[in-house]
Design an enzyme around this catalytic site. Sequence first.
Site, PDB file in Angstrom:
ATOM      1  N   SER A  25       0.823  -1.214   0.000  1.00  0.00           N
ATOM      2  CA  SER A  25       0.000   0.000   0.000  1.00  0.00           C
ATOM      3  C   SER A  25       0.852   1.257   0.000  1.00  0.00           C
ATOM      4  CB  SER A  25      -0.872   0.062   1.256  1.00  0.00           C
ATOM      5  OG  SER A  25      -1.701  -1.045   1.333  1.00  0.00           O
ATOM      6  N   HIS A  56      -3.029   0.672  -4.575  1.00  0.00           N
ATOM      7  CA  HIS A  56      -2.346  -0.369  -5.335  1.00  0.00           C
ATOM      8  C   HIS A  56      -2.588  -0.139  -6.825  1.00  0.00           C
ATOM      9  CE1 HIS A  56      -1.165  -3.315  -2.192  1.00  0.00           C
ATOM     10  NE2 HIS A  56      -2.047  -2.625  -1.504  1.00  0.00           N
ATOM     11  N   HIS A  78      -5.286  -9.264  -2.551  1.00  0.00           N
ATOM     12  CA  HIS A  78      -5.416  -9.746  -1.174  1.00  0.00           C
ATOM     13  C   HIS A  78      -6.591 -10.705  -1.064  1.00  0.00           C
ATOM     14  CE1 HIS A  78      -3.746  -5.634  -1.165  1.00  0.00           C
ATOM     15  NE2 HIS A  78      -3.054  -5.994  -0.108  1.00  0.00           N
ATOM     16  N   TYR A  80      -8.868 -10.448   1.135  1.00  0.00           N
ATOM     17  CA  TYR A  80     -10.097  -9.694   1.468  1.00  0.00           C
ATOM     18  C   TYR A  80     -10.815  -9.159   0.240  1.00  0.00           C
ATOM     19  CZ  TYR A  80      -7.120  -5.450   1.198  1.00  0.00           C
ATOM     20  OH  TYR A  80      -6.266  -4.455   0.787  1.00  0.00           O
ATOM     21  N   GLU A  81     -10.114  -9.140  -0.897  1.00  0.00           N
ATOM     22  CA  GLU A  81     -10.782  -8.704  -2.135  1.00  0.00           C
ATOM     23  C   GLU A  81     -11.649  -9.824  -2.703  1.00  0.00           C
ATOM     24  OE1 GLU A  81      -8.015  -6.223  -4.783  1.00  0.00           O
ATOM     25  OE2 GLU A  81      -6.628  -7.089  -3.331  1.00  0.00           O
ATOM     26  N   ALA A 108       2.061  -2.901   4.447  1.00  0.00           N
ATOM     27  CA  ALA A 108       1.659  -2.020   5.543  1.00  0.00           C
ATOM     28  C   ALA A 108       1.158  -2.925   6.659  1.00  0.00           C
ATOM     29  CB  ALA A 108       0.531  -1.102   5.080  1.00  0.00           C
ATOM     30  N   MET A 206      -2.629  -7.993   6.403  1.00  0.00           N
ATOM     31  CA  MET A 206      -3.566  -8.770   5.578  1.00  0.00           C
ATOM     32  C   MET A 206      -2.941  -9.240   4.261  1.00  0.00           C
ATOM     33  SD  MET A 206      -6.803  -6.205   6.039  1.00  0.00           S
ATOM     34  CE  MET A 206      -7.083  -5.322   7.577  1.00  0.00           C
ATOM     35  N   SER A 207      -1.626  -9.330   4.225  1.00  0.00           N
ATOM     36  CA  SER A 207      -0.993  -9.750   2.956  1.00  0.00           C
ATOM     37  C   SER A 207       0.213 -10.638   3.224  1.00  0.00           C
ATOM     38  CB  SER A 207      -0.568  -8.512   2.159  1.00  0.00           C
ATOM     39  OG  SER A 207       0.515  -7.863   2.785  1.00  0.00           O
ATOM     40  N   ASN A 230       0.310   2.128  11.448  1.00  0.00           N
ATOM     41  CA  ASN A 230      -0.511   2.508  12.609  1.00  0.00           C
ATOM     42  C   ASN A 230      -0.185   1.551  13.746  1.00  0.00           C
ATOM     43  OD1 ASN A 230      -2.141   0.687  10.582  1.00  0.00           O
ATOM     44  ND2 ASN A 230      -2.878   0.176  12.633  1.00  0.00           N
ATOM     45  N   HIS A 242      -8.085   3.451   7.008  1.00  0.00           N
ATOM     46  CA  HIS A 242      -7.232   3.207   5.846  1.00  0.00           C
ATOM     47  C   HIS A 242      -6.519   4.491   5.433  1.00  0.00           C
ATOM     48  CE1 HIS A 242      -5.617   1.109   2.469  1.00  0.00           C
ATOM     49  NE2 HIS A 242      -6.281   1.811   1.572  1.00  0.00           N
TER      50      HIS A 242
HETATM   51  N1  HPA Z   1      -4.251  -4.425  10.944  1.00  0.00           N
HETATM   52  C1  HPA Z   1      -4.232  -5.197   9.854  1.00  0.00           C
HETATM   53  N2  HPA Z   1      -3.687  -4.825   8.708  1.00  0.00           N
HETATM   54  C2  HPA Z   1      -3.132  -3.613   8.648  1.00  0.00           C
HETATM   55  C3  HPA Z   1      -3.119  -2.751   9.747  1.00  0.00           C
HETATM   56  C4  HPA Z   1      -3.716  -3.179  10.966  1.00  0.00           C
HETATM   57  O1  HPA Z   1      -3.736  -2.477  11.982  1.00  0.00           O
HETATM   58  N3  HPA Z   1      -2.494  -1.621   9.355  1.00  0.00           N
HETATM   59  C5  HPA Z   1      -2.143  -1.801   8.051  1.00  0.00           C
HETATM   60  N4  HPA Z   1      -2.522  -3.013   7.631  1.00  0.00           N
END
Ligand code: HPA
Length: 269
Positions: A25, A56, A78, A80-81, A108, A206-207, A230, A242
Amino acid sequence: MLQAAVETIQRIPAAAPRVALVLGSGLGGFASEVEGARRIPYVDIPGWPRSTAVGHAGELVLGTVSGVPVAVLSGRVHLYEGYTAREVAFATRVMGKLGVRTMLFTNAAGGLNLSYAQGSLVLIRDHINLMGENPCLGPNDDSLGPRFFDMTDAYSAELRSRILAKARELEIPLHEGVYLGLKGPNFETPAEIRFFGRIGADLVGMSTVPEVLAATHMGMRCAAISCVTNLAAGISGEKLSHDEVLETGVRVRATFVRLLKAILPEAAA
Ligand code: HPA
């Protein structure tokens, strides 16, 4: 399907890539660092899934960075997509079939380890797969790798030590940690984050996990660097978004690019 993608890419007049770099990301801009860049939109590669996530792009860039023939994957897909783990790992497998021996992943992630700050860069030492998915499920394709395969050194210790040395040389702080992979798409609950901390996670994201599984299955060497965009849920008490993930990515981008350019020759060695 892998073969058709490989043949499409091989028709591009560019040196065969030694290293593939997967941009997470907000890092898509790294593709502009590629010299003699030949760009192939993902839509032009048979079987290649398209990224739908914001931040992306969707193209493969062949060329050289720091003198190393590379394939830069600007954008990834990903779970989640809605893609299967096999679809998520497709690009990695194409890279393996192209002769790439080292995969360099970026992503990320949320930070659990209290020594990380927003914007910290973390070299992944190992992962915990809580995605409930694996690209190697189903009948094994023996042309890719063995049915059962070892993950002890999935994140190459030898390459990690060279990456850490390079980061020290550049005076770029680089932590090391364990990445816990989840499907998403929601950010975790604070209770989940407390649990993940207890089982040894330093980062959550998530990747990367499906790709590293596919690469290790094929006997490729992997390294992965997370940008802590974060602090994980409940750690600072702030709500997660996000936008924050993307903003931190932008803030750290120049340092991340400098580090990546310096470590590409290490990844090719
Ligand atoms: N959790 C999951 N995936 C992420 C996060 C998070 O806090 N930050 C960036 N990708």
